[in-house]
Design an enzyme around this catalytic site. Structure first.
Site, PDB file in Angstrom:
ATOM      1  N   LYS A  79     -27.482 -36.395   7.533  1.00 26.15           N
ATOM      2  CA  LYS A  79     -26.382 -36.559   7.535  1.00 26.15           C
ATOM      3  C   LYS A  79     -26.197 -36.343   5.832  1.00 26.15           C
ATOM      4  CE  LYS A  79     -22.704 -38.084   9.708  1.00 26.15           C
ATOM      5  NZ  LYS A  79     -22.502 -38.033  11.199  1.00 26.15           N
TER       6      LYS A  79
HETATM    7  P1  NAD Z   1     -11.452 -37.296  10.760  1.00 25.55           P
HETATM    8  O1  NAD Z   1     -11.450 -37.135   9.461  1.00 25.55           O
HETATM    9  O2  NAD Z   1     -11.040 -36.072  11.853  1.00 25.55           O
HETATM   10  O3  NAD Z   1     -10.297 -38.576  11.392  1.00 25.55           O
HETATM   11  C1  NAD Z   1     -10.765 -39.862  10.728  1.00 25.55           C
HETATM   12  C2  NAD Z   1      -9.572 -40.832  11.100  1.00 25.55           C
HETATM   13  O4  NAD Z   1      -9.754 -42.073  10.927  1.00 25.55           O
HETATM   14  C3  NAD Z   1      -8.512 -40.335  10.454  1.00 25.55           C
HETATM   15  O5  NAD Z   1      -7.006 -40.073  11.193  1.00 25.55           O
HETATM   16  C4  NAD Z   1      -8.038 -41.321   9.276  1.00 25.55           C
HETATM   17  O6  NAD Z   1      -6.838 -41.644   8.853  1.00 25.55           O
HETATM   18  C5  NAD Z   1      -8.770 -42.371  10.034  1.00 25.55           C
HETATM   19  N1  NAD Z   1      -8.951 -43.627   9.228  1.00 25.55           N
HETATM   20  C6  NAD Z   1      -9.827 -43.728   7.914  1.00 25.55           C
HETATM   21  N2  NAD Z   1      -9.888 -44.949   7.510  1.00 25.55           N
HETATM   22  C7  NAD Z   1      -9.456 -45.681   8.379  1.00 25.55           C
HETATM   23  C8  NAD Z   1      -9.224 -47.048   8.494  1.00 25.55           C
HETATM   24  N3  NAD Z   1      -9.566 -47.749   7.505  1.00 25.55           N
HETATM   25  N4  NAD Z   1      -8.492 -47.619   9.615  1.00 25.55           N
HETATM   26  C9  NAD Z   1      -8.010 -46.761  10.468  1.00 25.55           C
HETATM   27  N5  NAD Z   1      -8.021 -45.582  10.490  1.00 25.55           N
HETATM   28  C10 NAD Z   1      -8.852 -44.864   9.321  1.00 25.55           C
HETATM   29  O7  NAD Z   1     -12.907 -37.765  11.404  1.00 25.55           O
HETATM   30  P2  NAD Z   1     -13.585 -37.757  12.903  1.00 25.55           P
HETATM   31  O8  NAD Z   1     -14.400 -36.362  12.826  1.00 25.55           O
HETATM   32  O9  NAD Z   1     -12.423 -37.710  13.946  1.00 25.55           O
HETATM   33  O10 NAD Z   1     -14.790 -39.038  12.651  1.00 25.55           O
HETATM   34  C11 NAD Z   1     -14.269 -40.224  13.215  1.00 25.55           C
HETATM   35  C12 NAD Z   1     -15.496 -41.060  13.565  1.00 25.55           C
HETATM   36  O11 NAD Z   1     -15.982 -40.328  14.406  1.00 25.55           O
HETATM   37  C13 NAD Z   1     -16.276 -41.155  12.378  1.00 25.55           C
HETATM   38  O12 NAD Z   1     -17.030 -42.368  12.675  1.00 25.55           O
HETATM   39  C14 NAD Z   1     -17.410 -40.002  12.685  1.00 25.55           C
HETATM   40  O13 NAD Z   1     -18.616 -40.225  12.032  1.00 25.55           O
HETATM   41  C15 NAD Z   1     -17.490 -40.164  14.345  1.00 25.55           C
HETATM   42  N6  NAD Z   1     -17.864 -38.990  14.837  1.00 25.55           N
HETATM   43  C16 NAD Z   1     -17.390 -37.881  14.747  1.00 25.55           C
HETATM   44  C17 NAD Z   1     -17.905 -36.725  15.229  1.00 25.55           C
HETATM   45  C18 NAD Z   1     -17.191 -35.306  15.495  1.00 25.55           C
HETATM   46  O14 NAD Z   1     -17.682 -34.215  15.890  1.00 25.55           O
HETATM   47  N7  NAD Z   1     -15.960 -35.341  14.604  1.00 25.55           N
HETATM   48  C19 NAD Z   1     -19.002 -36.582  16.292  1.00 25.55           C
HETATM   49  C20 NAD Z   1     -19.266 -38.031  16.355  1.00 25.55           C
HETATM   50  C21 NAD Z   1     -18.970 -38.999  15.556  1.00 25.55           C
END
Ligand code: NAD
Length: 430
Positions: free
Chosen positions: A120
């Protein structure tokens, strides 16, 4: 007020010890490791990352001034294959956070049984304050800085919080320039036109959906009309909301970093996404009440999907959560003390390393396609994903039942046993 006082009062409010993400990942590891019969030194190997690379690098900003940024790339284990994991752009990125996230990637890849270890990375920055040009220069310089430790057979990058397919394209281009030829396998989550996979953009959310369907069958919950609350409306959260809506579920509340919206009669996730695109937040969506993120987590609902950041569910709010299922689209949203509370209360937690593993699984499919220069259609990707997710879900449930442990512990036991087996077979060098 001193930093220490602020930290301890925050911990008291949360009802427990305020662990940093690495301490939290290690606490989860220790709990699971106690169930794994193996020489202690193998476990010691897995409690810490293999390698953490830190870089301080300059970027010329649009006003011509130079600004310094700090970036990291952690590789937790490469016992089962190259490191694999996303890149996060966020002001609160720390070495402990990327190390924890790399450890969770190791377990996640092992749970779905794909031949990767965990990695990561992240850059401490607020991408919302950067112009497109600044974002590109920051990305290219960061990719160049970490290039000595990455590669399609060493460490493969991917999107995470605030990083996009466009950012993956710049990383692919930067790395390719150093090699003299296109190297699509250096990064997954790329645009389709340069070697991305069909279905990758939706893969994390689709995996979340598959695990929720399997859980619903298991606990006898009808998804038609089931109420769903989603924290975080980005890639994982907004697409999970849409896919569940298409399955007949009712999305009653969603949020982003600016706050939440609630309508007990249901929200149209596509209209909410359009509103977010236009105004940069879900807040203010017509016909919905505004709520805080804390209120959102404790709403009465069938399914709660944390899809934002770590440590959202803790000893201070776990008693108030009313969901039947917690589907962890986010990484590390639940602190260890909350896990035990949920288990005792009979709330079904689909742990992150299982629930959101659809993303890395389709990243694996993308990498395989890149290495073979032979591409699959979306149906093939989704069918293969469903097989992998269902197999992993059943393997975790088997351990949970056999050893009478909560689901995260079961997933961690499965993962650690698989990684330890690889270390045993390879032995300790020299
Ligand atoms: P992203 O940047 O597309 O979205 C993140 C969202 O969370 C945004 O809408 C943001 O406004 C919101 N956010 C940030 N801080 C916040 C808070 N304090 N309270 C509420 N909302 C908040 O990111 P993503 O890719 O969707 O990732 C989100 C989570 O999913 C992370 O933990 C990431 O590690 C996990 N994840 C993502 C993927 C992927 O393929 N994108 C895969 C596995 C896990």
């Amino acid at each position: 007020m001193s930093a220490q006082v602020v930290e301890s009062s925050a911990a008291a409010e949360r009802g427990g010890r305020d662990l940093n993400p690495l301490e939290m990942a290690q606490a989860q590891f220790d709990e699971a490791a106690a169930y794994v019969r193996v020489a202690d030194n193998y476990l010691a190997r897995l409690r810490v990352p293999e390698r953490v690379f830190m870089t301080n690098f300059p970027v010329i900003m649009d006003d011509g001034k130079l600004r310094m940024f700090t970036g990291y790339r952690a590789q937790h284990s490469t016992a089962r294959g190259p490191a694999k994991g996303g890149i996060r752009y966020h002001p609160q990125v720390t070495m402990e956070e990327v190390s924890a996230l790399a450890m969770w990637m190791t377990w996640k890849c092992a749970v779905v049984d794909i031949p990767y270890g965990g990695g990561k990375g992240g850059v401490v920055c607020n991408p919302k304050e950067l112009s497109l040009g600044e974002l590109e220069r920051l990305t290219r310089r960061y990719a160049a800085e970490i290039s000595p430790i990455i590669g399609p057979d060493r460490d493969i990058l991917a999107p995470d919080v605030n990083t996009t397919p466009q950012i993956m394209a710049w990383i692919m281009d930067t790395y390719s320039m150093t090699q003299g030829h296109a190297v699509p396998g250096i990064v997954t989550g790329k645009p389709i036109e340069i070697g991305g996979s069909q279905g990758r953009n939706e893969a994390t959310a689709r995996g979340v959906l598959f695990t929720i369907r399997r859980t619903a069958e298991r606990i006898g919950l009808d998804l038609e009309g089931a109420s769903v609350v989603v924290q975080g409306y980005g890639n994982a959260g907004s697409i999970a909301a849409r896919l569940l809506y298409e399955d007949g579920a009712k999305i009653i509340a969603v949020s982003d970093s600016k706050g939440g919206i609630y309508n007990p009669h249901g929200l149209d996730p596509n209209a909410v996404l359009r509103h977010k695109r236009e105004t940069s937040t879900v807040v203010g969506f017509p016909g919905a009440d505004t709520i805080t993120n804390e209120e959102l987590l404790t709403l009465s609902c069938d399914i709660l999907i944390p899809a934002a950041l770590e440590k959202q569910l803790h000893a201070g709010n776990a008693d108030k959560v009313q969901a039947k299922i917690i589907a962890e689209a986010a990484n590390g949203p639940t602190e260890p003390e909350a896990d035990h509370i949920f288990f005792d209360r009979g709330i079904f937690v689909i742990p992150d390393i299982l629930c959101n593993a659809g993303g890395v699984t389709v990243s694996y499919f993308e990498w395989v396609q890149d290495l073979q220069f032979f591409f699959w259609d979306e149906e093939q990707v989704n069918q293969a994903l469903e097989r992998v997710m269902n197999r992993a879900f059943d393997a975790v449930m088997h351990i949970a039942e056999e050893r009478h442990v909560h689901n995260r512990l079961a997933a961690n036991i499965l993962a650690i046993e698989r990684v330890v087996r690889a270390i045993e077979l390879r032995g300790i060098y020299p």
